[in-house]
Design a protein around this motif. Structure first.
Motif, short mmCIF file in Angstrom:
data_model
loop_
_atom_site.label_atom_id
_atom_site.label_comp_id
_atom_site.label_asym_id
_atom_site.label_seq_id
_atom_site.Cartn_x
_atom_site.Cartn_y
_atom_site.Cartn_z
N THR A 197 15.56 6.12 -15.12
CA THR A 197 15.87 4.71 -14.81
C THR A 197 17.23 4.36 -15.43
N LEU B 109 9.62 1.96 -18.66
CA LEU B 109 9.17 2.75 -17.49
C LEU B 109 9.49 4.22 -17.72
N GLU C 75 8.46 0.18 -2.94
CA GLU C 75 8.55 -0.86 -3.98
C GLU C 75 7.35 -0.71 -4.91
N GLU C 76 7.62 -0.34 -6.13
CA GLU C 76 6.52 -0.19 -7.09
C GLU C 76 6.35 -1.42 -7.97
N GLY C 77 7.34 -2.31 -7.92
CA GLY C 77 7.19 -3.57 -8.64
C GLY C 77 6.82 -4.65 -7.64
N HIS D 126 5.29 -5.46 -2.04
CA HIS D 126 4.91 -4.26 -2.79
C HIS D 126 4.59 -3.17 -1.78
N HIS E 55 14.27 5.93 -10.22
CA HIS E 55 13.60 4.64 -10.16
C HIS E 55 14.58 3.54 -10.55
N SER F 84 15.13 -0.01 -11.56
CA SER F 84 14.38 -1.15 -12.08
C SER F 84 15.39 -2.28 -12.27
N TYR G 19 12.03 1.84 -5.96
CA TYR G 19 12.50 0.58 -6.57
C TYR G 19 11.37 -0.11 -7.32
N HIS G 20 11.76 -0.73 -8.39
CA HIS G 20 10.81 -1.48 -9.21
C HIS G 20 11.48 -2.82 -9.53
N HIS G 21 11.30 -3.79 -8.65
CA HIS G 21 11.88 -5.12 -8.92
C HIS G 21 10.91 -5.89 -9.82
N HIS G 22 11.49 -6.60 -10.76
CA HIS G 22 10.64 -7.32 -11.71
C HIS G 22 10.94 -8.81 -11.71
#
Ligand code: GLU
Length: 299
Positions: A3, A27, A176-178, A185, A228, A230, A256-259
């Motif tokens: 990341t 992560l 999308e994992e976030g 998602h 990944h 993030s 992608y992991h958008h938070h």
């Protein structure tokens, strides 16, 4: 898993940045992976080495150690130029001399329906300069790459979407994992067929800068081997642009992991506030890294 945290050194880190850095760091570390740091100092008019030093110092104080060398976008102009030259040769870029005021004026003409669509970079560009005779532009040969002296190079997004989908040979999108801003998602379709209307012809090169954000981020995430990405959900829509650029340039698409974004007590995004409380302020008042984790809901 690899990341990254990619701050712009245009000011001090505030709680929102600290949260982004901690999410990306955690992560990677939870998965036994790597956490990289990239300094996004494309805008040399605003970036300052002292902010970069302060950011590194804050990250160290938070206990976030990064792997490998720090990449600085100001050192990466040759890589951006190669990518731009590739897109240019394939007729996917065109020069644009419009100022913000020109675009606003073009869009203020009476329109049918609900008015101009909003893309991730603001109103969808009305393509005023598309198809303009290039002899109207003067070009500066910047280290072998022609850049219009006036303003910018834009990606012909409708064409780029088609070419990108054909290049990948399958529907374009990302995992999308976030969560996106509306809770998105799972598999997100890039919707290549509609990008010309929903996102429009984004700027990929700007006078006085090695590249614009979207190009640099696609090129750099691949160069750093990021698996990944993030980052804040405010960049969720821009991910469609990055997916198209990755396909056009033959680069892999990461997960992608958008938070969520950290907001103040009135619900306003910290990044949008000039007086956002710098991490240094909490430090000087005796807060510990554990206090910061608790403040952003990671404690
Ligand atoms: N440099 C961007 C920022 O500070 C982050 C870009 C990204 O994570 O893709 O908001």
């Amino acid at each position: 898993m690899r990341t990254r945290f990619a701050p712009s050194p245009t000011g001090p880190l505030h709680l929102g940045h600290a949260f982004a850095a901690m999410v990306a760091h955690d992560l990677a570390r939870t998965a036994g992976g790597e956490f990289l740091l990239r300094i996004e100092d494309l805008d040399q008019g605003r970036a300052r080495p002292e902010w970069e030093r302060a950011i590194c110092d804050d990250l160290e104080w938070l206990g976030l150690r990064w792997d490998g060398p720090v990449i600085r976008q100001s050192d990466r102009a040759p890589a951006y130029r190669a990518a731009l030259a590739d897109l240019w040769r394939r007729d996917l870029l065109y020069p644009c001399g419009c100022s913000r005021a020109d675009i606003a004026a073009a869009l203020s003409a009476p329109q049918e329906g609900a008015g101009p669509a909003q893309g991730p970079d603001g109103p969808v560009y009305p393509r005023t300069c598309h198809g303009r005779d290039w002899s109207e532009f003067s070009f500066a040969a910047r280290s072998g790459f022609p850049l219009p002296e006036a303003h910018a190079l834009r990606l012909d997004m409708a064409l780029a979407g088609q070419v990108a989908a054909a290049a990948r040979g399958r529907a374009l999108g990302f995992a999308e994992e976030g969560r996106g801003p509306k809770g998105e998602h799972g598999w997100i379709d890039a919707e290549c067929g509609t990008l010309g209307r929903t996102i429009g012809d984004v700027v990929l090169a700007r006078r006085g800068m090695a590249a614009a954000y979207h190009l640099a981020v696609a090129v750099d995430d691949a160069a750093q081997g990021i698996t990944h990405v993030s980052r804040g959900a405010d960049l969720f829509e821009a991910t469609r642009i990055h997916v198209v650029l990755q396909a056009l340039l033959g680069l892999p698409t990461p997960v992608y992991h958008h938070h969520r974004l950290i907001r103040d007590s009135e619900g306003k995004r910290l990044a949008k506030r000039d007086d956002a409380r710098a991490l240094g302020k909490y430090r000087s008042e005796g807060a510990t890294p554990a206090d910061i984790r608790r403040l952003v809901g990671l404690g």
